[in-house]
Motif scaffolding. Structure first.
Motif, short mmCIF file in Angstrom:
data_model
loop_
_atom_site.label_atom_id
_atom_site.label_comp_id
_atom_site.label_asym_id
_atom_site.label_seq_id
_atom_site.Cartn_x
_atom_site.Cartn_y
_atom_site.Cartn_z
N TYR A 94 0.40 -1.63 0.38
CA TYR A 94 0.02 0.17 0.11
C TYR A 94 0.98 1.03 -0.11
N PRO A 95 0.44 2.36 -0.49
CA PRO A 95 1.32 4.09 -0.50
C PRO A 95 1.25 4.86 0.93
N TRP A 96 0.66 3.87 1.78
CA TRP A 96 0.59 4.42 3.48
C TRP A 96 1.65 3.70 4.25
N GLY A 97 1.96 2.09 3.59
CA GLY A 97 2.47 1.41 4.47
C GLY A 97 3.97 1.41 4.57
N LYS A 98 4.94 1.78 5.40
CA LYS A 98 6.31 1.44 5.16
C LYS A 98 6.60 0.59 6.12
N VAL A 99 7.27 -0.77 5.70
CA VAL A 99 7.48 -1.52 6.58
C VAL A 99 8.87 -1.95 5.98
N GLN A 100 10.01 -1.79 7.06
CA GLN A 100 11.57 -1.78 6.84
C GLN A 100 11.93 -2.56 8.16
N VAL A 101 12.55 -4.01 8.11
CA VAL A 101 13.01 -4.41 9.31
C VAL A 101 14.38 -3.96 9.61
N GLU A 102 15.11 -4.25 7.87
CA GLU A 102 16.59 -3.72 8.80
C GLU A 102 16.80 -2.59 7.31
N TYR A 103 18.40 -1.79 7.64
CA TYR A 103 18.63 -1.03 6.88
C TYR A 103 19.51 -1.99 5.67
N GLU A 104 19.90 -1.17 4.96
CA GLU A 104 21.24 -1.59 4.13
C GLU A 104 22.81 -1.89 4.26
N ASN A 105 22.81 -1.25 5.56
CA ASN A 105 24.09 -1.82 6.12
C ASN A 105 23.70 -2.94 6.99
N GLY A 106 22.80 -3.34 7.39
CA GLY A 106 22.60 -4.36 7.97
C GLY A 106 22.01 -4.51 9.22
N LYS A 107 21.47 -3.56 10.01
CA LYS A 107 21.36 -3.16 10.89
C LYS A 107 19.86 -2.64 10.97
N LEU A 108 19.28 -3.61 12.30
CA LEU A 108 18.00 -3.99 12.33
C LEU A 108 17.30 -2.89 12.98
N ALA A 109 16.51 -2.59 11.73
CA ALA A 109 14.74 -0.78 12.71
C ALA A 109 14.25 -1.45 13.93
N SER A 110 13.97 -0.15 14.51
CA SER A 110 13.16 -0.11 15.26
C SER A 110 12.20 0.86 14.46
N ALA A 111 10.78 1.34 15.31
CA ALA A 111 10.04 2.27 14.39
C ALA A 111 10.09 3.77 15.03
N THR A 112 10.96 3.81 16.26
CA THR A 112 11.13 4.99 16.12
C THR A 112 12.42 5.79 15.28
N SER A 113 13.12 4.99 15.17
CA SER A 113 14.51 5.12 14.45
C SER A 113 14.24 5.45 12.32
N LEU A 114 13.39 4.82 12.28
CA LEU A 114 11.56 5.03 11.09
C LEU A 114 11.30 5.63 11.22
N LEU A 115 10.61 6.76 12.43
CA LEU A 115 10.28 7.70 12.50
C LEU A 115 10.85 8.63 12.80
N TYR A 116 11.50 9.01 13.11
CA TYR A 116 13.22 10.22 13.30
C TYR A 116 13.58 10.25 11.75
N GLU A 117 14.20 9.78 10.86
CA GLU A 117 14.43 9.36 9.28
C GLU A 117 12.81 10.16 8.85
N HIS A 118 11.87 9.75 8.93
CA HIS A 118 10.97 10.67 8.13
C HIS A 118 10.43 11.80 8.64
N PHE A 119 10.29 11.98 9.93
CA PHE A 119 10.70 13.54 10.31
C PHE A 119 11.52 14.11 10.00
N ILE A 120 12.27 13.79 9.18
CA ILE A 120 13.84 14.65 8.98
C ILE A 120 13.92 14.72 7.80
N GLN A 121 13.41 13.31 6.79
CA GLN A 121 12.76 14.03 5.66
C GLN A 121 12.17 14.49 5.34
N GLN A 122 10.73 15.06 5.80
CA GLN A 122 9.52 15.31 5.61
C GLN A 122 10.00 17.18 6.70
#
Length: 400
Positions: A94-122
Motif C-alpha cells: 500500500y502507498p500508506w505503508g512503510k515496513v522496513q526490518v533492517e537497513y542496507e548496512n545490516g542494522k535492524l530498524a526500530s519504529a523510533t528510528s524509522l519515524l525519526y528518519e521520516h520526520f527529518i526527511q519531511q
C-alpha cells in the motif's frame, strides 16, 4: 491535527516523544497494546476527523482495518503506517505503508528510528546530538543489538522506562531532548536508582533460574518459566545459560500473555508466536495466552520438575575435561561424556550410546536436550570415578 497510534513499550512511546518534538500540541497520542490497536483504528475509521493525519507506528493492523485504511486513503485521507516487524511486510503493498526490518548496512530498524528518519526527511525535525543518541539507544534495545554493541545504557533506558510512569518518562525525555548540543545522558539520580534496579533484577533472575522446566513442543526444545517481570533480562540470561534450548517461553498467567526469547540465529520466535496469533522480532516475540498456548505451555508442563542449573564451583568435574565430564538428571541417570579417538562419546548408566560427536559442545548439547541433565558437583564426580575404577579392578580379578 495529527493522531499517532503506537505501541506502549519503549519503542512505541519513543515514537510519541518524537511526535511531540515535531508537532508540539498539534498531536494526539494513544498508546496501545498489541491487541488494542485494531479497536482504536476501527473507531477512528468510523468517525474520520477532517483535516487530520493518522500515523500508526510499531504495530500493524488486521485485514479488516487494512482494507479500511486503504479505502480511507483512496478517499483522500492522510495515513502513514511505519513498522519494523517482518510479519507486517505485506503492508508495503500500500502507498500508506512503510515496513522496513533492517537497513542496507545490516542494522535492524526500530519504529523510533524509522519515524525519526521520516520526520527529518519531511523537515519536521532537525537532527541533534541528543535526538541521535536517544533514537539509537531505543533502536539498540528494541532490536537486541545493545549487548553486541556494548551499549548497556540502552538496557538502562528501558529499565528506567519501566521504573517510572509513562507520563513521567515522556515528560523527562522531552525536557532532556530539548538541549540540542548535549549528548543524551542519565542524571545522577537516575544512575543511582538504576543501579538499585539492576541489583533487584539480578536477584529476581537468579530465583527464576531455579524454576526452569524443559520439554519439547512442536519439535523444538523449549525452556519454560513463569514470571511477571523482567522478561527480556530473564529470557536473555536463561538463553545464555542454556544454549541447548531452542527458545525460552516466559509465561504470565495473570496477564494471559506469553513472551518468547531466543539467542539463536537459526530460530525465529516470531514464527512461533504467529502460530498462536502473535508476532514480533525473530529473537523476541509474544502472543496472548489462548487455550492452545495454555494447554501446551502451562497445563502439560505443570507437574514437571525444574532442571537444576550446572554446578558452578567445581574444580574437577569441568566441561571439556580430558578425564571426562559427569551429568545427572531427575531420573537419577548418570551421563558421562568422554573423549575417545579424537571423538566424544556418551555413556548413560555405563551403557554406551551409539552417537559420536566431533566436539564436546555437540556432545553436551545432545545430553542436555535428550536427558534434561545438569553438570554435577565435584563430590558426585569423584565418587563416580572411584566406582568406575573399583568396577574395572573387580573385572580384572575375575578374568585372572
Amino acid at each position: 491535527m495529527y493522531h499517532l497510534y503506537t505501541h506502549n513499550d519503549l519503542d512505541g512511546v519513543s515514537c510519541g516523544i518524537l511526535a511531540k518534538c515535531a508537532f508540539g500540541e498539534k498531536v494526539e497520542i494513544r498508546y496501545n497494546s498489541i491487541g488494542g490497536l485494531n479497536d482504536q483504528v476501527a473507531r477512528y475509521l468510523e468517525r474520520p476527523k477532517k483535516k487530520s493525519s493518522l500515523i500508526i507506528t510499531d504495530l500493524s493492523v488486521n485485514e479488516q482495518n487494512e482494507r479500511g485504511l486503504d479505502a480511507y486513503y483512496r478517499a483522500g485521507g492522510k495515513v502513514l503506517l511505519l513498522d519494523h516487524h517482518k510479519t507486517a511486510l505485506h503492508l508495503n503493498e500500500y502507498p500508506w505503508g512503510k515496513v522496513q526490518v533492517e537497513y542496507e548496512n545490516g542494522k535492524l530498524a526500530s519504529a523510533t528510528s524509522l519515524l525519526y528518519e521520516h520526520f527529518i526527511q519531511q523537515r519536521l525535525l532537525k537532527p541533534t546530538k541528543a535526538l541521535d543518541d536517544y533514537v539509537e539507544l531505543v533502536r539498540l534495545y528494541d532490536t537486541w543489538e545493545w549487548e553486541k554493541a556494548g551499549r548497556v545504557e540502552a538496557k538502562r533506558l528501558n529499565d528506567l522506562f519501566f521504573m517510572v510512569s509513562m507520563e513521567e518518562f515522556e515528560e523527562t525525555m522531552l525536557e532532556r531532548l530539548e538541549d540540542d548540543d548535549q549528548p543524551f545522558a542519565f542524571s545522577d539520580f537516575e544512575d543511582k536508582i538504576l543501579n538499585i534496579e539492576e541489583e533487584r533484577i539480578e536477584r529476581y533472575v537468579r530465583r527464576k533460574k531455579r524454576e526452569l522446566v524443559q520439554t519439547y513442543i512442536h519439535d523444538r526444545c523449549v525452556g519454560i518459566v513463569h514470571a511477571e517481570s523482567y522478561h527480556s533480562e530473564l529470557g536473555h540470561e536463561l538463553g545464555r545459560d542454556n544454549p541447548h534450548l531452542d527458545y525460552i517461553a516466559i509465561l504470565n498467567v495473570g496477564g494471559k500473555k506469553m513472551s518468547l526469547r531466543t539467542i539463536h540465529d537459526h530460530i525465529d520466535v516470531s514464527e512461533i508466536a504467529a502460530r498462536f496469533g502473535g508476532g514480533g522480532h525473530s529473537k523476541a516475540s509474544g502472543c496472548s495466552m489462548g487455550e492452545e498456548v495454555y494447554r501446551l505451555y502451562v497445563s502439560e508442563t505443570f507437574t514437571m520438575e525444574p532442571v537444576r542449573p550446572d554446578a558452578f564451583k567445581n574444580k574437577y568435574n569441568l566441561k571439556d575435561s580430558p578425564f571426562g565430564t559427569l551429568y545427572e538428571n531427575r531420573k537419577e541417570q548418570q551421563i558421562f561424556i568422554f573423549s575417545s579417538d579424537k571423538e566424544w562419546e556418551v555413556d548413560v548408566d555405563d551403557q554406551e550410546c551409539s552417537e559420536r560427536f566431533s566436539t564436546f559442545a555437540q556432545a553436551e548439547r545432545f545430553v542436555k536436550r535428550r536427558f534434561s541433565a545438569w553438570l554435577v558437583r565435584d563430590e558426585a564426580y569423584v565418587h563416580y570415578l572411584m566406582e568406575q575404577r573399583s568396577d574395572k579392578r573387580s573385572r580384572a580379578l575375575v578374568l585372572v
